[in-house]
Every structure is written in C-alpha cells, then in structure tokens.
Write a protein that holds these residues in place. Structure first.
Motif, short mmCIF file in Angstrom:
data_model
loop_
_atom_site.label_atom_id
_atom_site.label_comp_id
_atom_site.label_asym_id
_atom_site.label_seq_id
_atom_site.Cartn_x
_atom_site.Cartn_y
_atom_site.Cartn_z
N LEU A 175 -4.42 2.27 -5.46
CA LEU A 175 -3.10 2.83 -5.70
C LEU A 175 -2.09 1.75 -6.07
O LEU A 175 -1.96 0.74 -5.38
N GLU A 176 -1.38 1.96 -7.19
CA GLU A 176 -0.43 0.95 -7.64
C GLU A 176 1.02 1.41 -7.55
O GLU A 176 1.92 0.60 -7.43
N THR A 177 1.23 2.71 -7.68
CA THR A 177 2.61 3.20 -7.68
C THR A 177 2.77 4.30 -6.65
O THR A 177 2.02 5.26 -6.64
N LEU A 178 3.76 4.17 -5.82
CA LEU A 178 4.02 5.22 -4.83
C LEU A 178 5.49 5.59 -4.86
O LEU A 178 6.36 4.72 -4.77
N THR A 179 5.74 6.88 -5.02
CA THR A 179 7.13 7.35 -5.01
C THR A 179 7.24 8.41 -3.93
O THR A 179 6.52 9.40 -3.97
N MET A 180 8.12 8.19 -2.99
CA MET A 180 8.28 9.22 -1.97
C MET A 180 9.74 9.60 -1.87
O MET A 180 10.56 8.81 -1.44
N GLY A 181 10.02 10.80 -2.27
CA GLY A 181 11.39 11.29 -2.13
C GLY A 181 11.63 11.67 -0.69
O GLY A 181 10.72 11.75 0.11
N PHE A 182 12.87 11.91 -0.38
CA PHE A 182 13.21 12.18 1.00
C PHE A 182 12.56 13.46 1.50
O PHE A 182 12.60 14.49 0.86
N SER A 183 11.99 13.39 2.69
CA SER A 183 11.41 14.59 3.28
C SER A 183 11.52 14.47 4.78
O SER A 183 10.92 13.61 5.39
N ILE A 184 12.30 15.33 5.36
CA ILE A 184 12.65 15.11 6.76
C ILE A 184 11.47 15.28 7.68
O ILE A 184 11.43 14.75 8.77
N ALA A 185 10.48 16.02 7.23
CA ALA A 185 9.35 16.26 8.11
C ALA A 185 8.24 15.24 7.93
O ALA A 185 7.17 15.37 8.47
N SER A 186 8.51 14.21 7.13
CA SER A 186 7.44 13.27 6.80
C SER A 186 6.95 12.48 7.99
O SER A 186 5.76 12.40 8.24
N ASN A 187 7.87 11.82 8.69
CA ASN A 187 7.47 11.00 9.84
C ASN A 187 6.39 10.01 9.50
O ASN A 187 5.37 9.92 10.17
N VAL A 188 6.66 9.27 8.46
CA VAL A 188 5.70 8.25 8.07
C VAL A 188 5.91 7.03 8.96
O VAL A 188 7.01 6.72 9.34
N LYS A 189 4.84 6.35 9.24
CA LYS A 189 4.99 5.09 9.97
C LYS A 189 4.85 3.95 8.99
O LYS A 189 4.08 4.00 8.05
N LEU A 190 5.59 2.89 9.23
CA LEU A 190 5.57 1.74 8.34
C LEU A 190 4.18 1.16 8.16
O LEU A 190 3.78 0.76 7.08
N ALA A 191 3.45 1.13 9.27
CA ALA A 191 2.11 0.52 9.22
C ALA A 191 1.23 1.25 8.23
O ALA A 191 0.34 0.66 7.63
N GLU A 192 1.49 2.53 8.04
CA GLU A 192 0.64 3.30 7.14
C GLU A 192 0.86 2.87 5.70
O GLU A 192 -0.06 2.73 4.93
N ILE A 193 2.13 2.64 5.36
CA ILE A 193 2.40 2.22 3.98
C ILE A 193 1.92 0.80 3.78
O ILE A 193 1.48 0.42 2.70
N ALA A 194 2.00 0.01 4.85
CA ALA A 194 1.61 -1.39 4.73
C ALA A 194 0.13 -1.53 4.38
O ALA A 194 -0.29 -2.57 3.91
N LYS A 195 -0.64 -0.44 4.55
CA LYS A 195 -2.07 -0.55 4.25
C LYS A 195 -2.34 -0.58 2.75
O LYS A 195 -3.44 -0.90 2.32
N LEU A 196 -1.36 -0.22 1.94
CA LEU A 196 -1.61 -0.15 0.50
C LEU A 196 -1.44 -1.53 -0.09
O LEU A 196 -0.43 -1.85 -0.68
N ALA A 197 -2.48 -2.35 0.02
CA ALA A 197 -2.34 -3.74 -0.37
C ALA A 197 -2.15 -3.94 -1.86
O ALA A 197 -1.60 -4.93 -2.30
N ASN A 198 -2.60 -2.98 -2.67
CA ASN A 198 -2.54 -3.18 -4.11
C ASN A 198 -1.27 -2.65 -4.75
O ASN A 198 -1.14 -2.66 -5.95
N LEU A 199 -0.35 -2.18 -3.93
CA LEU A 199 0.82 -1.50 -4.48
C LEU A 199 1.67 -2.41 -5.35
O LEU A 199 2.04 -3.50 -4.94
#
Lengths: 424, 203
Positions: A195-219
């Motif tokens: 995965l090279e490009t990630l776009t996430m618009g605002f979504s109140i129910a997302s509850n993403v954790k930072l560590a999860e995005i940090a896994k995308l080393a190729n971004l």
C-alpha cells in the motif's frame, strides 16, 4: 473517366476513425460517458460492437441522472447486467454510485454477482460510493478481486469474510465514513503489504489506533484526519511525530485537525527523527494560536530536509483571543542563536544548516494575525530556493488590515532572490 | 469575530523583541550569511542539465532527427530499444512520417523541459501548450494517435484520445457520422435491432 473517378475518391473525406486499432478505440470510448459510448453502436456495422471492448465502467451519479430522464428508470439492474454481459475485454475500472432512491431497487445480491463477474475479469480499480440511507453492505465477492490496485469506499461497514487474506496488489486506498470492527484495521493493513497511498476522511466511528497505521511501512502518501484516532481529544506533538516517524518512505502528508484537541507538551519537544523523503506537507484546520500546534508544525518542517511544497490552512474559530507577547517570544527564540539549548549532538554550524529549507512553493490562507506573519517570516528567511508563495485571504478582510498585512510582508527578509509573493 | 481584529491589534505587536530587519542585504539574518545561502542554492539547479547523449531517430521517409536521450525515452518503445542495445546508429521508425515525428518530438521536449510539473504556474503553461498542440486537422490528429500508440507515449495518447472523445461527447449519431465521415451501412431492420438492444442509450 475512370481516372477522374479514382481521383475523386482519393480526395473524398476519409473515415479514418473506423480503421483505428481496437486498443485505441477502447482508449477513446473509455473517456466518454457510458451512454455516449453505447450509442456509437448505431454509427455503422463496423461500430456495432466496438463499445463492447470498454474497460472503464463508470455507473456514477451522472449515469443515474441520465437514466432518470429516460423511460427505463426502474430497470437499473437489468441495464447494468446486460451491459456487463456484453463486455468481452478486460475490465480495469468499475465505479458504482448508489443513491437512496435507487438503493431501494438495486438488490444487494445483484451487486454481489457483478462483483463476482468483475473479479474474473481482473478488475484493478473499484469505487463503491453510497451517500445516504442505510450503510452499504459490501458484497463478499469484492474480497475475491485479488488484482485490485485502487479501492475507494464510501459509507459502509468493512466486514471481510474470515477467508480473506488481503489484497496483495493494493496500491491506494480511500476510505470515507467506513466503520471497522476494532482490531480489524490492523489486520487489514498488515495484509496489504504494498500500500502506497492512504486517504481517510473523517469518520467518528473509526477509532483507529496509531499503531495500526504505523504498520504500513511502504506508505508514500497519507491523507489523514486526526479526528479518526481513538484518542482524538488528546493529540499532542509526540503523537504526530510518532505517526510520521513510523512511516519512513512518506513523501506526501496531509493532516487534518478538525474535531481534535491539541494539548501542549510540558517540555518543548524536538522531533526525534528526520523525515527524509517528505516532499509535500499540507496542514488543515491548524490553530495558529495554539503554541503546541505551532511548534509541532515547525518541528516537522525543520525535520524534513527535502520538503518542497507547503500548504497551511489555519482554523479560524479562535481568532478572538490573541496570545501574550512573552509566549510568542518563547516560540521564536529557538530560531535564533542566543541562549537556546541546542541539541548536544550537533554543533552550532550543523544547527544552522539543518534549518535551511528546500521549499519551493508555499500556499497559505490567512486572516491577518500576527502568528501567521511570524510563520511566513520564518519560511521566507529560511528558504533560499523558494520560488513562489501564495497567500489567500480566508474571507473578505477590511482593506486596512490587508494593506497593513501586505506592508509587513514586504518588509520581511527573503533568503531567496527569485521568490514571487502572490497575494490573491 | 474577524471584524474585531483591526489594524490596532497588529500595530500592538511591535518588533522590539526581535532582531531588527534593515533592508540592507549584507547584514546576516537569522544566522545565515550570503555566502552560506549562495552555497546552499548551488545544490539545487533549477534547470535540467542536458544529457550529453543524443539519439538519432529516422522517420519512414528517411529524415533523421537528433534528440536528447531524456526526450527520446518519453517513448517507452524507444526506451526499450535503447536498453536492448539497438540504438547504436539510429532508430528506424517505419510507422511514423517526418511531419508527425517532428510534432511528437516537440511534445516530448516541452514535457521534459517543464520542471516540477506539479507547480501551479508550470501546470497551467503546460495545459495551454497541450490545448494548442491538438488544434490540428483530423487526419493529423489520428496520425498522432497512431504514433503515440506505436511509440507508447502515455501522456500523448491520453491527450489525443481525450480530444477525440470530446469531439464525440454529447453528439447525436448523425452528427458523429458527419464529423468523422462514417457511412451508415445498416438496413432499417438492423438499425431497429440495434436500438432495441440498448434502448436506454437511445432515449
């Protein structure tokens, strides 16, 4: 007589387009709205089935609006199914837009069957968008489109089957108002290694954790709304640095701070890592009166040696109260060489050179506050190769304020002799 | 809120806490001397240095064109030929006439020379170049399409196909036939059949 006839046909206008190779005709028809492409079937016998080599299928808002005007408005599924049945080439792009009125008619199971058909045709780009009504139910066959390179989802629940192993070729992902079950995000991201490009618009129910995005080393490109994080009310500089620092290949970063609370760290944090590949930075809804956010932005700019383009859109909610001057002074003292604790690792010389920026273009929206002037001052003074700086007013300002702002701008020192300051 | 912010507020923040900024160019600002800045700037050439290697292209009618390698490799076909080592003397292009080849080279040169194509100014300049580039008669346009297809130049193919698509968009079948000189060879029954098959497109 024959000679004249021959000459006449030679000078008659030629039908060149019908002799074009199939690949070229596909290129041309892909760029037409679907109804125009299908209509070419009536041009001549040669053209009757040329449209069946279409590789881009776009059933977007325009398509449904067109259908609404015709008499066949109740037959969406039949029309789409018949079109799909006719197609004989590879299909690379599929866009489906579902609106509340047509949702009542578009059967989920139909969409599922179309997905199965597409997965066998090697589809590479899928967009499924819904704008209102109940959330879109993602067809299970979507997860068997393993050649997928681009995926865009709008307003749905992301609920893959247990046999899903990720999209091995996925290059870009765009998610708006998508709900994930907790933990599924991380799982999904680890399953998309390229995965090279990630776009996430605002979504109140997302509850993403930072560590999860940090896994995308190729971004390489990230457009992220910090309001999506599970701790959105406690964002601080370290959170931002951690996120950006864990993505070593990042080249373009867009950060949106809407609906976040930025808290100030106690110590003045220096950014622990540099961001070697960052070329474009965009910060939206940045509260310039918030010292923490300002220093965070400065740190990121300073730590990106290759930064070329900068765009800042301040938030204008808190313009009422301006900061005390002492605070301002503190923020800017570390730009100068007097009495600031320089990092012990580098000497004063190094400290000076790391501050020179490679910025080539800056875009800024302003409302005549002092902090903005300071920011622009810093940028102008530290960017020897700056080519263009564009400053838009946020809204119609009083001409007095604008004039004063322009005059202050003119007095600022510029390190780059060719910079073009553009005040819109 | 904004109307509370007037010139009085801005004037209040005087510059006495910050170093003075006289306009004189010789005084160092924020610690950088002129030589430091000049030194730093020399690391970023803003023009593309021309590659010393040139490639010779030969059109179908025997004319030769000498181009920089950077311009020639806009074409994936030529790029692969060079990589495969077939470009020692000249590259023959039997499917492209000299008239079309010169236009293609003009296009590639312009696109290679525009640095930082994601800058607004350069982008607009390029857009107006592209718009003028395709203002040609139909047969030249289609020759350009075939050349872009053969030479595998994606941006040129996209540009020319988009131009043709714009000529088709929104027109009735009769108008399209007239524009492209397509002869309608359907019998009335066949035409009726085609209309029926995709009735939704013909309403």
């Amino acid at each position: 007589m024959e000679l004249i006839k021959d000459k006449a046909t030679n000078f008659a206008p030629q039908d060149v387009i019908s002799k074009m190779p199939d690949k070229v005709v596909t290129h041309i028809l892909d760029r037409l709205p679907l109804q125009d492409a299908v209509r070419t079937s009536i041009l001549s016998r040669n053209w009757r089935f040329k449209w069946t080599t279409l590789s881009h299928l776009v059933f977007d808002k325009n398509f449904f609006e067109y259908l609404l005007k015709t008499k066949s408005e109740n037959n969406y599924e039949k029309i789409i199914s018949r079109i799909l049945l006719n197609l004989r080439g590879a299909i690379t792009k599929f866009v489906l837009y579902i609106e509340e009125q047509s949702y009542a008619i578009l059967d989920d199971e139909d969409v599922n069957h179309w997905m199965l058909f597409l997965s066998r045709k090697g589809v590479k780009d899928i967009s499924l968008c819904k704008e209102n009504g109940p959330r879109l139910w993602l067809p299970t066959h979507l997860f068997s489109c393993l050649e997928l390179k681009h995926l865009k989802l709008n307003y749905c629940d992301f609920d893959p089957p247990t046999s899903f192993n990720g999209f091995p070729n996925l290059l870009s992902l765009e998610l708006h108002i998508v709900r994930f079950e907790s933990g599924k995000f991380a799982e999904f991201f680890t399953q998309c290694p390229v995965l090279e490009t990630l776009t996430m618009g605002f979504s109140i129910a997302s509850n993403v954790k930072l560590a999860e995005i940090a896994k995308l080393a190729n971004l390489k490109k990230l457009s992220f709304c910090f309001g999506n994080l599970d701790k959105r009310l406690m964002i601080s500089s370290s959170v931002v640095f951690e996120l950006v620092g864990s993505l070593p290949k990042l080249e373009e970063l867009e950060m949106e701070f809407l609906w976040c609370e930025f808290i100030k760290d106690d110590a003045k944090k220096r950014c622990p890592t540099t961001f070697p590949c960052l070329k474009t930075l965009e910060i939206s809804t940045m509260d310039l009166e918030n010292g923490g956010m300002l220093s965070c932005a400065f740190e990121i700019i300073r730590s990106s040696p290759k930064l070329q383009t900068l765009k800042i859109i301040p938030s204008f909610g808190l313009v009422g109260s301006l900061p005390k001057l002492e605070e301002l002074e503190m923020e800017f003292l570390w730009c100068e060489d007097e009495g600031i604790p320089t990092p012990s690792v580098c000497s004063l010389e190094d400290y000076k050179t790391t501050r020179l920026l490679q910025l080539r273009s800056v875009e800024f929206t302003h409302s005549c506050t002092e902090n903005e002037l300071r920011l622009i001052e810093y940028l102008l003074a530290c960017s020897p190769v700056l080519e263009k700086i564009v400053i838009h007013p946020f809204c119609a300002l009083q001409p007095d304020d604008e004039l004063r702002f322009a005059m202050e701008l003119l007095k600022l020192h510029r390190a780059s002799p060719v910079v073009d300051i553009d005040l819109n | 809120m904004l109307k509370n912010l007037n010139s009085k507020h801005i004037q209040r923040f005087s510059y006495k806490y910050l170093p003075q900024f006289p306009i004189s160019p010789n005084s160092p600002k924020l610690g950088f001397s002129r030589s430091q800045i000049a030194n730093y700037r020399s690391n970023f050439p803003t023009t593309i240095m021309s590659s010393s290697k040139t490639i010779v292209l030969r059109s179908s009618d025997g004319e030769t064109f000498e181009v920089d390698e950077a311009v020639a490799v806009e074409s994936q076909t030529i790029k692969h030929m060079i990589e495969d080592g077939c470009a020692d003397t000249s590259i023959p292009l039997p499917n492209v006439t000299s008239k079309i080849l010169s236009k293609v080279i003009e296009y590639c040169k312009k696109h290679v020379e525009t640095p930082n194509a994601d800058e607004k100014v350069a982008e607009e300049d390029l857009k107006s170049f592209d718009a003028d580039f395709v203002k040609v008669d139909q047969s030249t346009l289609f020759d350009l399409i075939l050349a872009a297809n053969y030479l595998n130049i994606k941006s040129l193919l996209d540009l020319t196909c988009q131009t043709v698509a714009d000529m088709i968009k929104g027109k009735t079948p009769e108008e399209i036939r007239k524009t492209f000189n397509i002869k309608n060879d359907f019998t009335p029954e066949e035409e009726e059949e085609v209309r029926r098959e995709n009735a939704w497109a013909f309403e």
